[in-house]
Design an enzyme around this catalytic site. Structure first.
Site, PDB file in Angstrom:
ATOM      1  N   HIS A  68       0.827  -1.213   0.000  1.00 37.07           N
ATOM      2  CA  HIS A  68       0.000   0.000   0.000  1.00 37.07           C
ATOM      3  C   HIS A  68       0.858   1.259   0.000  1.00 37.07           C
ATOM      4  O   HIS A  68       0.325   2.372  -0.059  1.00 37.07           O
ATOM      5  CB  HIS A  68      -1.025  -0.015   1.144  1.00 37.07           C
ATOM      6  CG  HIS A  68      -0.502   0.293   2.497  1.00 37.07           C
ATOM      7  ND1 HIS A  68      -0.117  -0.685   3.395  1.00 37.07           N
ATOM      8  CD2 HIS A  68      -0.298   1.470   3.126  1.00 37.07           C
ATOM      9  CE1 HIS A  68       0.298  -0.114   4.508  1.00 37.07           C
ATOM     10  NE2 HIS A  68       0.193   1.188   4.372  1.00 37.07           N
ATOM     11  N   ASP A 111      -0.084  -7.594   1.430  1.00 35.57           N
ATOM     12  CA  ASP A 111       0.399  -6.210   1.472  1.00 35.57           C
ATOM     13  C   ASP A 111       1.925  -6.212   1.615  1.00 35.57           C
ATOM     14  O   ASP A 111       2.461  -5.954   2.694  1.00 35.57           O
ATOM     15  CB  ASP A 111      -0.283  -5.482   2.644  1.00 35.57           C
ATOM     16  CG  ASP A 111      -0.021  -3.984   2.629  1.00 35.57           C
ATOM     17  OD1 ASP A 111       0.531  -3.495   1.630  1.00 35.57           O
ATOM     18  OD2 ASP A 111      -0.368  -3.320   3.631  1.00 35.57           O
ATOM     19  N   SER A 194       4.059   2.436   8.279  1.00 40.16           N
ATOM     20  CA  SER A 194       3.796   1.431   7.246  1.00 40.16           C
ATOM     21  C   SER A 194       5.050   0.982   6.545  1.00 40.16           C
ATOM     22  O   SER A 194       5.892   1.804   6.183  1.00 40.16           O
ATOM     23  CB  SER A 194       2.904   2.032   6.157  1.00 40.16           C
ATOM     24  OG  SER A 194       1.583   1.999   6.537  1.00 40.16           O
TER      25      SER A 194
END
Ligand SMILES: *[C@@H]1O[C@H](CO)[C@@H](O)[C@H](O)[C@H]1NC(C)=O
Ligand SMILES: *[C@@H]1O[C@H](CO)[C@@H](O)[C@H](O)[C@H]1NC(C)=O
Ligand SMILES: *[C@@H]1O[C@H](CO)[C@@H](O)[C@H](O)[C@H]1NC(C)=O
Ligand SMILES: *[C@@H]1O[C@H](CO)[C@@H](O)[C@H](O)[C@H]1NC(C)=O
Length: 250
Positions: A68, A111, A194
């Site tokens: 992402h 992901d 992230s």
């Protein structure tokens, strides 16, 4: 357990607009400078916007991060501790991005993304790769997350300095079926973290920071989800083998 529907509603993208930053990862403390030489800041360009993710070096050519974090173009910063101190920091662009082909934005499955650097990282005491957990490595007891993400629910931006926090992993059927590791408790990664690694007691990376959610069955406690590296090890190996620079012997 949490339903997919609930997950989709509560997913908090952990990416961050890199602007002014103050303060820590939630509940953590500042890492000893350069004690985690595999950590990289990923500046991601999308149109006029620059956002950041974290990532980690596997070798001189490849960085692992979350799918992402995909963008139009990237710059990788190696050897950073304080974002505002560029001394000794290497800036490398990305030649090619390899998001997992089955990454699902809605369900946050698969992901994971590899980035091939356009020139090799120069390894030194502040810049090094990290070993990855392999298929069959079992869930470790004690792990931590490092990142430059935001440090409290009150502040909007990330941390200037690299932070780290211990996390408590737990076994869960849905997590296992989704190829995730899950942790619970108030301490954990937040926006801006992230793509960073979940590093365990044996010094290997076991997970990639993916998203944060809440569990109704756990009194609305935060749940942190990490892409489970052992489940992607053969994909990582084959991507690196097919796209790494070949050593020519003639
Ligand atoms: C900047 O980083 C370098 C390399 O890590 C370090 O030696 C130096 O003390 C830092 N400077 C400041 C002002 O923190
Ligand atoms: C993606 O999903 C398809 C269909 O399930 C599967 O055949 C393929 O192997 C998957 N790709 C990877 C890299 O796992
Ligand atoms: C994590 O736990 C270990 C062992 O209990 C402790 O030494 C370390 O300081 C903790 N790290 C953080 C960032 O809280
Ligand atoms: C991936 O490669 C490493 C070393 O190159 C090897 O030790 C490991 O067994 C491989 N894992 C898989 C699942 O192919």
């Amino acid at each position: 357990m949490f339903s997919h529907c609930e997950l989709v509603l509560l997913i908090l993208a952990l990416t961050l607009d890199r602007q002014v930053h103050t303060g820590e990862i939630i509940g953590g403390k500042e890492a000893v400078p350069h004690s985690r030489p595999y950590m990289v800041i990923l500046e991601r360009k999308m149109g006029k916007d620059t956002k950041t993710c974290d990532g980690f070096l596997l070798n001189e050519e490849f960085v692992l991060t979350a799918a992402h974090c995909k963008a139009e173009s990237y710059k990788v910063l190696l050897g950073v501790h304080n974002y505002h101190n560029q001394s000794g920091v290497q800036h490398v662009s990305v030649e090619q991005a390899f998001p997992h082909e089955n990454y699902s934005q809605l369900a946050y499955l698969n992901d994971i993304m590899l980035l091939k650097l356009s020139s090799k990282a120069k390894f030194n005491k502040n810049v090094k790769g990290i070993a990855l957990a392999d298929e069959g490595d079992s869930l470790p007891k004690s792990c931590l997350v490092t990142g430059w993400g935001k440090t409290s629910d009150d502040n909007e931006y990330g941390s200037d300095v690299l932070m780290e926090v211990n996390v408590t992993l737990y076994e869960d059927k849905q997590c296992a079926e989704s190829n995730w590791y899950c942790s619970e408790g108030i301490n954990g990664p937040d926006r801006g973290d992230s793509g960073g690694p979940l590093v365990c007691e044996d010094g290997k990376a076991y997970g990639v920071v993916s998203f944060k959610s809440k569990s109704q069955e756990r009194d609305d406690q935060p749940i942190y989800v990490f892409t489970k590296i052992p489940d992607y090890r053969s994909w990582i190996n084959s991507t690196i083998e097919h796209h790494g620079k070949k050593v020519t012997t003639d």
